[in-house]
Design a protein around this motif. Sequence first.
Motif, short mmCIF file in Angstrom:
data_model
loop_
_atom_site.label_atom_id
_atom_site.label_comp_id
_atom_site.label_asym_id
_atom_site.label_seq_id
_atom_site.Cartn_x
_atom_site.Cartn_y
_atom_site.Cartn_z
N LYS A 1 0.83 -1.20 0.00
CA LYS A 1 0.00 0.00 0.00
C LYS A 1 0.86 1.25 0.00
O LYS A 1 2.07 1.21 0.24
CB LYS A 1 -0.92 0.01 1.23
CG LYS A 1 -2.03 -1.02 1.18
CD LYS A 1 -3.05 -0.82 2.29
CE LYS A 1 -4.21 -1.80 2.15
NZ LYS A 1 -5.27 -1.56 3.16
N LYS A 2 0.21 2.39 -0.27
CA LYS A 2 0.87 3.68 -0.23
C LYS A 2 0.25 4.50 0.90
O LYS A 2 -0.90 4.32 1.28
CB LYS A 2 0.72 4.41 -1.58
CG LYS A 2 -0.73 4.59 -2.02
CD LYS A 2 -0.82 5.14 -3.43
CE LYS A 2 -2.30 5.29 -3.84
NZ LYS A 2 -2.42 5.80 -5.23
N TYR A 3 1.05 5.45 1.44
CA TYR A 3 0.64 6.23 2.61
C TYR A 3 1.00 7.69 2.37
O TYR A 3 2.17 8.03 2.20
CB TYR A 3 1.33 5.70 3.87
CG TYR A 3 1.10 4.21 4.07
CD1 TYR A 3 0.08 3.74 4.87
CD2 TYR A 3 1.90 3.28 3.40
CE1 TYR A 3 -0.14 2.38 5.03
CE2 TYR A 3 1.69 1.92 3.54
CZ TYR A 3 0.66 1.48 4.35
OH TYR A 3 0.44 0.13 4.49
N SER A 4 -0.01 8.53 2.35
CA SER A 4 0.18 9.94 2.01
C SER A 4 0.33 10.80 3.27
O SER A 4 -0.35 10.58 4.28
CB SER A 4 -1.03 10.44 1.20
OG SER A 4 -0.97 11.83 1.01
N ASP A 5 1.23 11.79 3.18
CA ASP A 5 1.40 12.80 4.24
C ASP A 5 1.59 12.17 5.61
O ASP A 5 0.98 12.57 6.61
CB ASP A 5 0.20 13.75 4.27
CG ASP A 5 0.00 14.48 2.96
OD1 ASP A 5 1.02 14.70 2.25
OD2 ASP A 5 -1.14 14.82 2.62
N VAL A 6 2.47 11.16 5.67
CA VAL A 6 2.78 10.54 6.96
C VAL A 6 3.34 11.58 7.93
O VAL A 6 3.15 11.49 9.15
CB VAL A 6 3.78 9.38 6.75
CG1 VAL A 6 4.28 8.84 8.09
CG2 VAL A 6 3.12 8.27 5.94
N ASN A 7 3.99 12.59 7.40
CA ASN A 7 4.55 13.66 8.24
C ASN A 7 3.49 14.38 9.05
O ASN A 7 3.78 14.95 10.11
CB ASN A 7 5.29 14.66 7.36
CG ASN A 7 4.45 15.16 6.19
OD1 ASN A 7 4.20 14.39 5.26
ND2 ASN A 7 4.01 16.41 6.23
N SER B 1 -4.64 2.92 -0.91
CA SER B 1 -4.07 3.83 0.07
C SER B 1 -4.33 3.36 1.49
O SER B 1 -5.46 3.02 1.85
CB SER B 1 -4.65 5.23 -0.11
OG SER B 1 -4.11 6.12 0.85
N GLY B 2 -3.28 3.33 2.29
CA GLY B 2 -3.43 3.01 3.69
C GLY B 2 -3.57 4.24 4.55
O GLY B 2 -3.89 4.16 5.74
N LEU B 3 -3.31 5.41 3.96
CA LEU B 3 -3.41 6.68 4.69
C LEU B 3 -3.48 7.82 3.69
O LEU B 3 -2.65 7.91 2.78
CB LEU B 3 -2.21 6.88 5.62
CG LEU B 3 -2.13 8.20 6.38
CD1 LEU B 3 -3.20 8.24 7.48
CD2 LEU B 3 -0.75 8.39 7.00
N GLY B 4 -4.47 8.71 3.83
CA GLY B 4 -4.54 9.91 3.01
C GLY B 4 -4.89 9.66 1.57
O GLY B 4 -5.14 8.53 1.14
N SER B 5 -4.86 10.74 0.79
CA SER B 5 -5.25 10.63 -0.62
C SER B 5 -4.46 11.56 -1.54
O SER B 5 -4.66 11.55 -2.75
CB SER B 5 -6.75 10.96 -0.77
OG SER B 5 -7.02 12.26 -0.30
N THR C 1 -0.18 -0.10 9.11
CA THR C 1 -0.03 -0.45 7.69
C THR C 1 -1.34 -0.90 7.06
O THR C 1 -1.51 -0.82 5.84
CB THR C 1 0.99 -1.58 7.51
OG1 THR C 1 0.53 -2.75 8.18
CG2 THR C 1 2.36 -1.18 8.04
N ALA C 2 -2.28 -1.42 7.87
CA ALA C 2 -3.53 -1.99 7.36
C ALA C 2 -3.26 -3.07 6.32
O ALA C 2 -3.98 -3.22 5.34
CB ALA C 2 -4.42 -0.89 6.77
N LEU C 3 -2.19 -3.85 6.53
CA LEU C 3 -1.81 -4.93 5.63
C LEU C 3 -1.93 -6.27 6.33
O LEU C 3 -1.68 -6.37 7.54
CB LEU C 3 -0.37 -4.75 5.15
CG LEU C 3 -0.09 -3.60 4.18
CD1 LEU C 3 1.41 -3.41 4.02
CD2 LEU C 3 -0.73 -3.88 2.83
N SER C 4 -2.30 -7.29 5.58
CA SER C 4 -2.39 -8.64 6.14
C SER C 4 -1.36 -9.55 5.49
O SER C 4 -1.54 -10.77 5.46
CB SER C 4 -3.80 -9.20 5.94
OG SER C 4 -4.14 -9.23 4.57
N LEU C 5 -0.29 -8.98 4.98
CA LEU C 5 0.74 -9.74 4.28
C LEU C 5 1.85 -10.18 5.23
O LEU C 5 2.20 -9.45 6.16
CB LEU C 5 1.35 -8.88 3.17
CG LEU C 5 0.39 -8.35 2.11
CD1 LEU C 5 1.10 -7.35 1.21
CD2 LEU C 5 -0.17 -9.50 1.27
#
Length: 265
Positions: A169-175, A208-212, A185-189
Amino acid sequence: MIFKDLRSSGPLLAGAFAVLLGLSAPAADASVSYSFTTTTGNAAAQSYLAPGGTPVTLSAWSNGGAGGTMVQGSLSFWGSSGVGVNNGFGSSTDPSEGVSPEHAIDNNGLTDGVLLNFGVGNLFKMNSFSIGWFDSDADIVVLAYTGAGTPALGSSTLSGLLSSGWSGKKYSDVNSLGTNVAVNTALSLSSQYWLVLAYNSAFAGLSSGLGSSYGAGNDAFKFNGVTGNLTSTSSNISVPLPATTALLGVGALAFWRRRYQRQNS
């Protein structure tokens, strides 16, 4: 008749008998946390230990090879801020690389990433990650390798990763969450291999795991930790080894056989 008498002798003997019949020992499943904040300087690779004693080895990569293939660079260590990347390419390929903010994992020019290798026989499910420093923005991609065998990272482009066994997944504006904050992460891998990269448009199709809001060119961050669940059949996690369990089973069965013979003589 034997299984009936074995059950009456207790669950330990039954378990030992199952091991001797060839059933494999259960894998260990432990909750682990890794902090990448204990070193300074530069290195091609670096190993870190979880409290349970299972190491993970980090290495630096970027897409600076021929045709945009991945090439190994150097890790840069920044104490409590975490790990960055110096991809080793000069100003003609990646201007200002190695100079702040491009002493971090960044996408200004080339796209940098860090590979995590948890070792043969170990499967890590990443529940969260954290950053210890950022500049301007931090759009991040997290990938796990679920393909067959060992990933051929050095012969793949960024877009090629997604067609050669990598997913995530991708995660936007983690800052915007701040530093030293666990990002779910919202991942089950689960995988032996994980990649944490600065965002690149090659990953636009990931969920997306965070933001857009995603963009490339101004993302820079230092990676300082992960948490998750580690499943392993190695001796690094404290569970009985198969050989030890089998020896205990042999002794238990010998004791049971002697007792059985006495009772029926």
